[in-house]
Design a protein around this motif. Sequence first.
Motif, PDB file in Angstrom:
ATOM      1  N   GLY A  84       0.812  -1.212   0.000  1.00  0.00           N
ATOM      2  CA  GLY A  84       0.000   0.000   0.000  1.00  0.00           C
ATOM      3  C   GLY A  84       0.848   1.266   0.000  1.00  0.00           C
ATOM      4  N   VAL A  85       1.929   1.263   0.789  1.00  0.00           N
ATOM      5  CA  VAL A  85       2.805   2.430   0.831  1.00  0.00           C
ATOM      6  C   VAL A  85       3.539   2.593  -0.498  1.00  0.00           C
ATOM      7  N   ILE A  86       4.003   1.482  -1.063  1.00  0.00           N
ATOM      8  CA  ILE A  86       4.730   1.550  -2.334  1.00  0.00           C
ATOM      9  C   ILE A  86       3.815   2.062  -3.446  1.00  0.00           C
ATOM     10  N   GLU A  87       2.585   1.601  -3.455  1.00  0.00           N
ATOM     11  CA  GLU A  87       1.639   2.078  -4.474  1.00  0.00           C
ATOM     12  C   GLU A  87       1.386   3.569  -4.331  1.00  0.00           C
ATOM     13  N   THR A  88       1.295   4.057  -3.098  1.00  0.00           N
ATOM     14  CA  THR A  88       1.115   5.492  -2.883  1.00  0.00           C
ATOM     15  C   THR A  88       2.333   6.263  -3.366  1.00  0.00           C
ATOM     16  N   ALA A  89       3.522   5.742  -3.083  1.00  0.00           N
ATOM     17  CA  ALA A  89       4.748   6.387  -3.552  1.00  0.00           C
ATOM     18  C   ALA A  89       4.800   6.423  -5.068  1.00  0.00           C
ATOM     19  N   ALA A  90       4.368   5.341  -5.709  1.00  0.00           N
ATOM     20  CA  ALA A  90       4.343   5.314  -7.175  1.00  0.00           C
ATOM     21  C   ALA A  90       3.402   6.387  -7.712  1.00  0.00           C
ATOM     22  N   HIS A  91       2.263   6.580  -7.049  1.00  0.00           N
ATOM     23  CA  HIS A  91       1.308   7.616  -7.457  1.00  0.00           C
ATOM     24  C   HIS A  91       1.951   8.999  -7.411  1.00  0.00           C
ATOM     25  N   HIS A  92       2.874   9.201  -6.476  1.00  0.00           N
ATOM     26  CA  HIS A  92       3.545  10.504  -6.334  1.00  0.00           C
ATOM     27  C   HIS A  92       4.852  10.567  -7.118  1.00  0.00           C
ATOM     28  N   GLY A  93       5.154   9.525  -7.896  1.00  0.00           N
ATOM     29  CA  GLY A  93       6.352   9.542  -8.739  1.00  0.00           C
ATOM     30  C   GLY A  93       7.654   9.418  -7.977  1.00  0.00           C
ATOM     31  N   LEU A  94       7.645   8.751  -6.825  1.00  0.00           N
ATOM     32  CA  LEU A  94       8.826   8.685  -5.967  1.00  0.00           C
ATOM     33  C   LEU A  94       9.610   7.396  -6.173  1.00  0.00           C
ATOM     34  N   HIS A  95      10.906   7.459  -5.886  1.00  0.00           N
ATOM     35  CA  HIS A  95      11.729   6.265  -5.752  1.00  0.00           C
ATOM     36  C   HIS A  95      11.474   5.655  -4.387  1.00  0.00           C
ATOM     37  N   VAL A  96      11.712   4.334  -4.264  1.00  0.00           N
ATOM     38  CA  VAL A  96      11.396   3.640  -3.015  1.00  0.00           C
ATOM     39  C   VAL A  96      12.521   2.687  -2.631  1.00  0.00           C
TER      40      VAL A  96
END
Length: 360
Positions: A84-96
Amino acid sequence: MSGAAPRLGVVGCGTYGQQILRCFAAEARRGRVTLVALCDPHADRRARAEAEFALPGFAEAGQMMQNCALDAVAVATPDHLHAGVIETAAHHGLHVMVEKPLDVNLARATRLSDSFARADRILYVDQHKRFDPGHIRLRQDLAAGAFGRPLYGSVHMEDRIEVPEIWLRDWVGHSSPSWFLGVNFYDLVTWLTGLAPRRVYATGQKGVLEQRGLPGIWDSVQAKVDYDTGFSMHYDLSWILPASFPSIVNQGIRIVGSEGLAEVDSQQRGYFAARADAPGALEGNPFGVLEHDHPLFGPVTDGYVFEAIRHFLDVLAAWRDGGSARALAGRYPDAASALTAIRLAEAVDRSLASGGIEPV
């Protein structure tokens, strides 16, 4: 992401989140990263981290990402909450950067891996066993054929009982010795040998943790895994070592080949201490985690556990300097390489349920 130090937030301030925060705080003093904010839904834990690291805290990861102009996030939530956190980060265009395992579901992990590749973003899995100097030497020797053809081997990784009973008590029902411990070495063996697992037979035991109020939780798991070329590994995994054991984890790997063998003892690294104010002796691992004062930078972090975290910054710098996620693939613990360990962990679960041999 500009040429400036990447702006990073940390999601999860528990045991491992604290290590990530300490590592990136040290790297911030070197000018390699800007540590911007932290996130944890537990108010007390969040408040302690806010005070220790002088950072603003958020209860919800999406709120932090929305308000802090981040380039990247590090994820140290319970394993089943990673996606869930990774998907949110992807929505914001972030590296993880995420702690292992990437996810506890292979299909979902595969979608995450594919989506980051398409978006040209880094999805880095903190598989720190790959950074242990003993494992690096073993991989080099195996690649050089020093032991001939790998034939068989064994792994043991065992935690003290405080890990499931105290550290993970709130979410231990979502994990097991295979998922929490085994994934480390499932990944490592493929990284060491280049071989893919083909089938597994797993057994396990219950009872100790059930008597301590954790019903249905596996105490220990054993898995015999056959790989390409006929290579075979046996994994002994448990988290019920007594509190008197001198370190939090007991671990090692042994590989036998047609022309030799190698062993890496990752627990007894040559540091022993007995103190009047401690209930038992300590066997520490200075190769893994070492914190000390640097004459120029103040408190710094060393050892392969922190090196694995720091390497995320190296990968971000390479991406910023003209690389791409595709060009960098395979040069760090990327999401695609993490899928094999998840596939094997799912097969172990199936074998425990069926009582038979399962394909990987």
